[in-house]
Motif scaffolding. Structure first.
Motif, mmCIF file in Angstrom:
data_model
loop_
_atom_site.group_PDB
_atom_site.id
_atom_site.type_symbol
_atom_site.label_atom_id
_atom_site.label_comp_id
_atom_site.label_asym_id
_atom_site.label_seq_id
_atom_site.Cartn_x
_atom_site.Cartn_y
_atom_site.Cartn_z
ATOM 1 N N LYS A 147 38.655 91.199 33.297
ATOM 2 C CA LYS A 147 39.328 90.216 32.446
ATOM 3 C C LYS A 147 39.460 88.845 33.105
ATOM 4 N N PHE A 148 39.276 88.779 34.416
ATOM 5 C CA PHE A 148 39.360 87.490 35.102
ATOM 6 C C PHE A 148 37.987 86.855 35.311
ATOM 7 N N LEU A 149 36.958 87.412 34.665
ATOM 8 C CA LEU A 149 35.610 86.876 34.780
ATOM 9 C C LEU A 149 35.343 85.921 33.619
ATOM 10 N N SER A 150 35.348 84.630 33.920
ATOM 11 C CA SER A 150 35.074 83.623 32.887
ATOM 12 C C SER A 150 34.667 82.326 33.554
ATOM 13 N N SER A 151 34.009 81.469 32.789
ATOM 14 C CA SER A 151 33.613 80.172 33.332
ATOM 15 C C SER A 151 34.840 79.304 33.602
ATOM 16 N N LYS A 152 35.888 79.488 32.801
ATOM 17 C CA LYS A 152 37.109 78.711 33.026
ATOM 18 C C LYS A 152 37.712 79.059 34.388
ATOM 19 N N GLN A 153 37.754 80.352 34.716
ATOM 20 C CA GLN A 153 38.260 80.759 36.022
ATOM 21 C C GLN A 153 37.351 80.217 37.131
ATOM 22 N N ALA A 154 36.047 80.204 36.887
ATOM 23 C CA ALA A 154 35.101 79.710 37.893
ATOM 24 C C ALA A 154 35.350 78.235 38.192
ATOM 25 N N LEU A 155 35.721 77.465 37.175
ATOM 26 C CA LEU A 155 36.006 76.043 37.373
ATOM 27 C C LEU A 155 37.220 75.853 38.279
ATOM 28 N N PHE A 156 38.233 76.687 38.084
ATOM 29 C CA PHE A 156 39.407 76.599 38.952
ATOM 30 C C PHE A 156 39.072 77.041 40.377
ATOM 31 N N ASP A 157 38.129 77.981 40.495
ATOM 32 C CA ASP A 157 37.673 78.370 41.829
ATOM 33 C C ASP A 157 37.044 77.172 42.541
ATOM 34 N N PHE A 165 26.468 69.282 41.121
ATOM 35 C CA PHE A 165 25.128 69.510 40.583
ATOM 36 C C PHE A 165 25.014 70.937 40.056
ATOM 37 N N GLY A 166 24.117 71.147 39.121
ATOM 38 C CA GLY A 166 23.863 72.506 38.661
ATOM 39 C C GLY A 166 22.718 72.534 37.667
ATOM 40 N N ILE A 167 22.124 73.711 37.533
ATOM 41 C CA ILE A 167 21.047 73.909 36.569
ATOM 42 C C ILE A 167 21.344 75.146 35.727
ATOM 43 N N SER A 168 21.028 75.092 34.447
ATOM 44 C CA SER A 168 21.261 76.188 33.514
ATOM 45 C C SER A 168 22.775 76.454 33.402
ATOM 46 N N TYR A 169 23.235 77.691 33.657
ATOM 47 C CA TYR A 169 24.667 77.985 33.578
ATOM 48 C C TYR A 169 25.447 77.155 34.595
ATOM 49 N N GLY A 194 24.557 74.321 35.603
ATOM 50 C CA GLY A 194 24.542 72.968 35.059
ATOM 51 C C GLY A 194 25.679 72.750 34.081
ATOM 52 N N ALA A 195 25.924 73.770 33.266
ATOM 53 C CA ALA A 195 27.062 73.699 32.343
ATOM 54 C C ALA A 195 28.362 73.621 33.119
ATOM 55 N N LEU A 196 28.477 74.436 34.171
ATOM 56 C CA LEU A 196 29.687 74.407 34.988
ATOM 57 C C LEU A 196 29.904 73.032 35.604
ATOM 58 N N SER A 197 28.824 72.394 36.046
ATOM 59 C CA SER A 197 28.973 71.085 36.680
ATOM 60 C C SER A 197 29.485 70.046 35.681
ATOM 61 N N ALA A 198 28.990 70.111 34.437
ATOM 62 C CA ALA A 198 29.458 69.182 33.407
ATOM 63 C C ALA A 198 30.902 69.470 33.035
ATOM 64 N N GLY A 233 31.113 62.300 39.642
ATOM 65 C CA GLY A 233 30.188 62.476 38.544
ATOM 66 C C GLY A 233 29.512 63.822 38.613
ATOM 67 N N SER A 234 28.604 64.061 37.664
ATOM 68 C CA SER A 234 27.958 65.358 37.559
ATOM 69 C C SER A 234 26.519 65.195 37.116
ATOM 70 N N LEU A 235 25.655 66.046 37.646
ATOM 71 C CA LEU A 235 24.278 66.152 37.158
ATOM 72 C C LEU A 235 24.101 67.553 36.592
ATOM 73 N N ALA A 236 23.909 67.637 35.285
ATOM 74 C CA ALA A 236 23.741 68.919 34.608
ATOM 75 C C ALA A 236 22.298 69.030 34.139
ATOM 76 N N SER A 237 21.512 69.795 34.858
ATOM 77 C CA SER A 237 20.103 69.980 34.522
ATOM 78 C C SER A 237 19.951 71.220 33.655
ATOM 79 N N SER A 238 19.432 71.041 32.445
ATOM 80 C CA SER A 238 19.350 72.145 31.480
ATOM 81 C C SER A 238 20.702 72.826 31.344
ATOM 82 N N GLY A 239 21.751 72.023 31.303
ATOM 83 C CA GLY A 239 23.114 72.548 31.219
ATOM 84 C C GLY A 239 23.387 73.171 29.866
#
Length: 306
Positions: free
Chosen positions: A33-43, A83-87, A89-93, A105-111
């Motif tokens: 239940k603690f697996l989410s992109s929102k939690q990853a951003l706080f990490d 920076f990030g690419i794909s998933y 990339g979305a996290l970086s944005a 700033g952020s570089l989102a490649s194929s974000g």
């Protein structure tokens, strides 16, 4: 290349629950239940604080000194760029939108910032990129191979020089043996299953994350803070990125994932002219200039973001 140009340190984080970063010994649904992109951003934010701390992250004990101190950069507030690419990339944005005060700033490649439940555009782009004639040939070859596999698979393998199964041997001994991947999890029968037992933890992580997050963002109210707040993540709607500052989105014109990314081109940009090496180099140069500008603004302001 960019790190050398700007004199930067490069740090890469492992996503929670993947690799050795699992907080639990078993991957039950309750534990996921603690697996989410929102939690990853706080990490990511917590790691940045740990790295950047003026003394120890939790205490000022020298045995608990931050990474910044270990590099002899005491009392220096470094500008950060993600920076990030794909998933990733979305996290970086999303990180730039969620924590604008923590990054320049952020570089989102194929974000992949769109939550698309039935992503048919991916296959459509492959067909479009291949062209009508090649697409038809690919479809026919696939049909014939699948037909022959069911009628006389061994003869077909001989035609392709695959009767000895060298690649299968490599996958079974190296990939499966070294990483503990269950080869059965890639069979058609397994992929058709809609339920998983708690012991099937291989790709359970990824599918749990995909299913729960896509489901949430399809039904969450428009005023949900994760999607629309000015200081939160404005993502996952067709009018997503309500606040979108100092983020570079790059997408290849032939990349199937670009349909899940932000595609509003810069003024004067023609996607038909984006496949030449000169065009790619031009885009790279524009990226460098933009990063240089935002980092300079951070340095001038004496803090990590504008």
């Amino acid at each position: 290349v960019l790190a050398k140009k700007f004199g930067a340190a490069v740090v890469t984080l492992e996503h929670r629950y993947y690799g050795k970063s699992s907080p639990f010994k078993t991957l039950t649904t309750e534990n996921l239940k603690f697996l989410s992109s929102k939690q990853a951003l706080f990490d990511l934010a917590a790691f940045r604080q740990f790295y950047q701390a003026s003394c120890g992250y939790l205490t000022c004990n020298r045995t608990d000194e931050s990474l910044n101190l270990k590099l002899n950069r005491a009392n220096v507030e470094n500008p950060w760029f993600v920076f990030g690419i794909s998933y990733a990339g979305a996290l970086s944005a999303w990180f730039r939108l969620k924590f604008p005060h923590l990054t320049c700033g952020s570089l989102a490649s194929s974000g992949v910032v769109h939550a698309i439940l039935n992503f048919t555009e991916y296959d459509q782009q492959i067909g479009k990129s291949a062209g009508p004639e090649c697409k038809a040939v690919l479809q026919e070859v696939t049909r014939l191979v699948e037909l022959r596999l069911t009628s006389d698979g061994e003869a077909l393998k001989t035609i392709f020089g695959a009767s000895a199964g060298a690649y299968a041997k490599y996958v079974n001994e190296y990939y499966v043996g070294s990483f503990g991947v269950n080869i059965q999890s890639y069979t058609q029968e397994y992929l058709k299953k809609t339920t998983l037992s708690d012991s099937e933890s291989g790709d359970r992580l990824w599918w749990f994350q995909v299913c729960t997050e896509v489901a949430f963002f399809q039904v969450a109210p428009a005023n949900d803070s994760i999607r629309s707040s000015k200081i939160d993540i404005g993502y996952m709607t067709k009018t997503h990125f309500l606040i979108c500052s100092q983020i570079v989105f790059t997408n290849g014109s032939q990349d199937p994932w670009r349909h899940a990314s932000k595609q509003n081109s810069s003024p004067g940009r023609n996607s038909k002219n984006c496949s030449s090496p000169d065009a790619v180099n031009k885009v790279r140069q524009q990226m460098i200039e933009q990063i240089d500008l935002w980092l300079s603004q951070c340095h001038a302001a004496g803090r990590s973001s504008m």
